[in-house]
Scaffold this motif. Sequence first.
Motif, PDB file in Angstrom:
ATOM      1  N   GLY A 199       0.816  -1.212   0.000  1.00  0.00           N
ATOM      2  CA  GLY A 199       0.000   0.000   0.000  1.00  0.00           C
ATOM      3  C   GLY A 199       0.848   1.261   0.000  1.00  0.00           C
ATOM      4  N   PRO A 200       1.743   1.420   0.981  1.00  0.00           N
ATOM      5  CA  PRO A 200       2.619   2.595   0.977  1.00  0.00           C
ATOM      6  C   PRO A 200       3.501   2.686  -0.268  1.00  0.00           C
ATOM      7  N   LEU A 201       3.980   1.545  -0.765  1.00  0.00           N
ATOM      8  CA  LEU A 201       4.825   1.557  -1.954  1.00  0.00           C
ATOM      9  C   LEU A 201       4.043   2.053  -3.167  1.00  0.00           C
ATOM     10  N   LEU A 202       2.831   1.526  -3.346  1.00  0.00           N
ATOM     11  CA  LEU A 202       2.005   1.957  -4.475  1.00  0.00           C
ATOM     12  C   LEU A 202       1.635   3.431  -4.354  1.00  0.00           C
ATOM     13  N   MET A 203       1.351   3.893  -3.140  1.00  0.00           N
ATOM     14  CA  MET A 203       1.011   5.292  -2.937  1.00  0.00           C
ATOM     15  C   MET A 203       2.207   6.186  -3.287  1.00  0.00           C
ATOM     16  N   THR A 204       3.393   5.781  -2.853  1.00  0.00           N
ATOM     17  CA  THR A 204       4.591   6.554  -3.160  1.00  0.00           C
ATOM     18  C   THR A 204       4.838   6.599  -4.665  1.00  0.00           C
ATOM     19  N   VAL A 205       4.660   5.460  -5.337  1.00  0.00           N
ATOM     20  CA  VAL A 205       4.827   5.412  -6.789  1.00  0.00           C
ATOM     21  C   VAL A 205       3.830   6.336  -7.475  1.00  0.00           C
TER      22      VAL A 205
END
Length: 292
Positions: free
Chosen positions: A5-11
């Motif tokens: 979740g955090p990775l996709l949001m950052t991307v």
Amino acid sequence: MLRSGPLLMTVSMALFAVEDMFLKSAMQEISVGLALSAFGLGGMSVFLIWARLRGQRLFHPAIVTRPLLLRSTSEVLGRLFYTLAFALAPLSLVSAILQATPLVVALGAVVFFGEVVGWRRWLAIALGFVGVLMILRPGTEAFAATSIFAVLGMLGFAGRDLATRASPPSMSNVQLGVYGFLMLVIAGLIMIAVTGPGPLPGPRASVELGLAVAVGVLAYTSLTAAMRVGEVSITVPFRYTRLLFAMILGIAVFGERPDLMTWAGSAVIVASGLYTIYRSQRGAVSLAKKPV
């Protein structure tokens, strides 16, 4: 799943910043209205094809409901003013003001949805608006009238987010993507009606518009995926990484030099937003544990 979740949001935030960069660069050659219309038409076409491949109808009956009409109006106003802002003002400054959107959404949730906010969150919201004033600095020589467009765009996006919360769950994210990009076309046509179409894009601007569409669709898709995996309380704070990416691109690509007050105001806005999210999630947990 919690980590994705955090990775996709950052991307997604990085991609949105890159999208803004391509649009800002293209608008050095063509008008804001033409850039918005072309960008919206490209993105809408992608989502229309996607919707058809998934067998989804293009015109959902909910499009004429009040929440969707409010969402569409807010989307047009938000995109119109936000695009005007980063076309005329530094990308880093505009992105910093945009970070106040969650604070306005929190305030709107109290007014329109009756959510209860304690004094700590009220204080955090107030401090966030102080951060916006630190960046704007009205009444001083540092004040730029074009930055008002960023404030109006931020208010439009907050209205869109609030209206989205009230949107019927039967609408898919692909359908919302179609309508969202359609609103960009409408916003661009409004600008063209006021200022004229201006020159047609040359090879460089055409490539930048195409890249903006591709990156914008990926950004929207990543954002949607981010909100569907992991915990929202962990994922949402990573929205603020957009400011970091915008600052880096503004400095590296456009030679911007944010001053100390802009950095300080940005820090105040981000800290206020993160604390507001923390308090809202803590309050939700407390209610869940409260005996019935």
